[in-house]
Scaffold this active site. Structure first.
Site: not given
Ligand code: DGY
Length: 322
Positions: A156-159, A239, A241, A270, A288
Site C-alpha cells: 500500500m505505497g504510492r501506486i 503492474t 515486477r 522481459e 510493460h
Molecule cells: C518503473 O518506473 O519502475 C517502470 O516499471 C519502468 O522501469
C-alpha cells in the site's frame, strides 16, 4: 564537475532529450534505441561520469566495480531492482530514481488490466479482429462484475493506494490490503482494512493487485501455494515486477482453474513471455506499459534531470536511492 561525460542508454521523449542537449551539448544519446547490453554498459561505466539507465539495463555487481569512472546513475523509472544498488554504493556511485510522477498513470494501467480481465476485453477484441464474432447473444462472453467486489492490495505505497482510491471511489469496491512496513494508514480510503498477512488478503479478495518492489526480497512471493489461497473466482493483477510472481505456477493455476484469471504488465524475463501464457484466454498481457504516457514519460525524464542537476551542484538529489 564541469562538462561531465553523460551517456543515456535508451531513446527518451523528445522534450527531455532537447533539454539534455541544451544543458549538456556533448551528451551521448541513443537515437536508434538499441539496448547497450552488458559490454556496452561496461564501456559506458568506464568512459562516462554519468550514466542514465532504465529497466532494460542490468547493472550487476560485476559491472559496478570500484574502478568505474561513473559517479552517478540516474535511473529513468521508479523500480530499481535491475541495479545492484549495494554494489553501486560500495563503488561510491550515487543512484537515483523517479517516484511520484508516474503514480497515477501506473494506477490507471492497473485499473485498465483489472477491467480488461474482469470483462474479457482482450478475448473480445481478438474475436472481433479475427472475424469470428457471430453477433449478440445472451450468454456471449460473460465476464465478472467489478462494482462491489473486494479489492486486495499487496503493497500500500504510492501506486497501491492510488489503485485503492480509484477502485473504492470509482467502483464502490471494499479494499483490504497488506503492507510489509506494518501499520501504514489508509492512504485516502478510510474504509480500507489492513490485514495481518498476505494470505489473509489472498483469501478475502476478488481481485488482488500487486504493488511491492521487485528483487530478491519479494522473489516468487506469489507462488503455487499462495495462488491456491485465492478464490477460484478471483483475478490477479500485476503492474509491479515480473519476478514477484512464479510465472510457471501462475500458468498452471490459470490452466487448472485454481484462479479465474490474471492480467499482467510485467514478466520474469522481459521481453520473453512464455508461449504457455500467451496461449491462455484467461490472461491479459500488456508489454510493460505501466507509466507509458507522453506526459508521464516526459515528467520522468525531467525528474532524472532534476536529480542530475542536484548531483552536479553538490546537493543531495531529491530522489536518491543510495
Ligand atoms: C518503473 O518506473 O519502475 C517502470 O516499471 C519502468 O522501469
Amino acid at each position: 564537475m564541469t562538462d561531465p561525460v553523460i551517456v543515456v542508454t535508451r531513446k527518451w521523449p523528445a522534450a527531455v532529450e532537447d533539454e539534455l542537449r541544451r544543458r549538456f551539448p556533448s551528451v551521448r544519446l541513443n537515437p536508434d534505441d538499441m539496448p547497450l547490453g552488458s559490454a556496452g554498459l561496461r564501456d559506458a561505466l568506464h568512459s562516462a561520469d554519468v550514466v542514465l539507465p532504465t529497466v532494460t539495463d542490468r547493472l550487476t555487481a560485476e559491472l559496478l566495480t570500484p574502478d568505474v569512472r561513473t559517479r552517478f546513475l540516474g535511473n529513468f523509472g521508479v523500480g530499481h531492482n535491475h541495479i545492484d544498488v549495494d554494489a553501486g554504493a560500495r563503488a561510491g556511485i550515487v543512484v537515483t530514481n523517479t517516484p511520484g510522477v508516474l503514480t497515477d498513470t501506473t494506477a490507471d494501467t492497473a485499473m485498465t488490466l483489472l477491467l480488461m480481465i474482469a470483462r474479457r476485453a482482450g478475448e473480445g477484441e481478438r474475436e472481433v479482429r479475427s472475424g469470428a464474432w457471430t453477433g449478440w447473444r445472451p450468454t456471449h462472453m460473460m465476464g465478472a462484475d467489478v462494482t462491489g467486489k473486494t479489492l486486495g492490495i499487496l503493497g500500500m505505497g504510492r501506486i497501491g493506494s492510488a489503485v485503492a482510491r480509484r477502485a473504492h471511489f470509482g467502483f464502490g469496491m471494499p479494499v483490504v490490503f497488506y503492507d510489509a512496513a506494518g501499520p501504514v494508514g489508509h492512504h485516502g480510503v478510510p474504509a480500507a482494512r489492513q490485514l495481518d498477512t498476505i494470505e489473509d488478503v489472498l483469501e478475502t479478495a476478488d481481485f488482488v493487485s500487486l504493488h511491492m518492489p521487485g528483487g530478491q526480497a519479494n522473489g516468487h512471493l506469489i507462488n503455487a501455494k499462495q495462488l491456491a489461497r485465492m478464490k477460484p473466482t478471483a483475478f490477479l493483477v500485476n503492474t509491479a515486477r515480473g519476478d514477484v510472481v512464479d510465472q510457471r505456477a501462475l500458468e498452471e493455476a490459470l490452466r487448472d482453474g485454481i484462479i479465474a484469471g490474471a492480467a499482467l504488465d510485467v514478466y520474469e524475463d522481459e521481453p520473453t513471455v512464455p508461449v504457455g501464457l500467451r496461449e491462455l484466454d484467461n490472461v491479459v498481457l500488456l508489454p510493460h506499459l505501466g507509466s507509458a504516457t507522453l506526459e508521464t514519460r516526459t515528467a520522468m525524464g525531467m525528474l532524472v534531470l532534476d536529480n542530475l542537476s542536484a548531483f552536479l551542484d553538490g546537493r543531495r538529489p531529491p530522489c536518491q536511492v543510495v
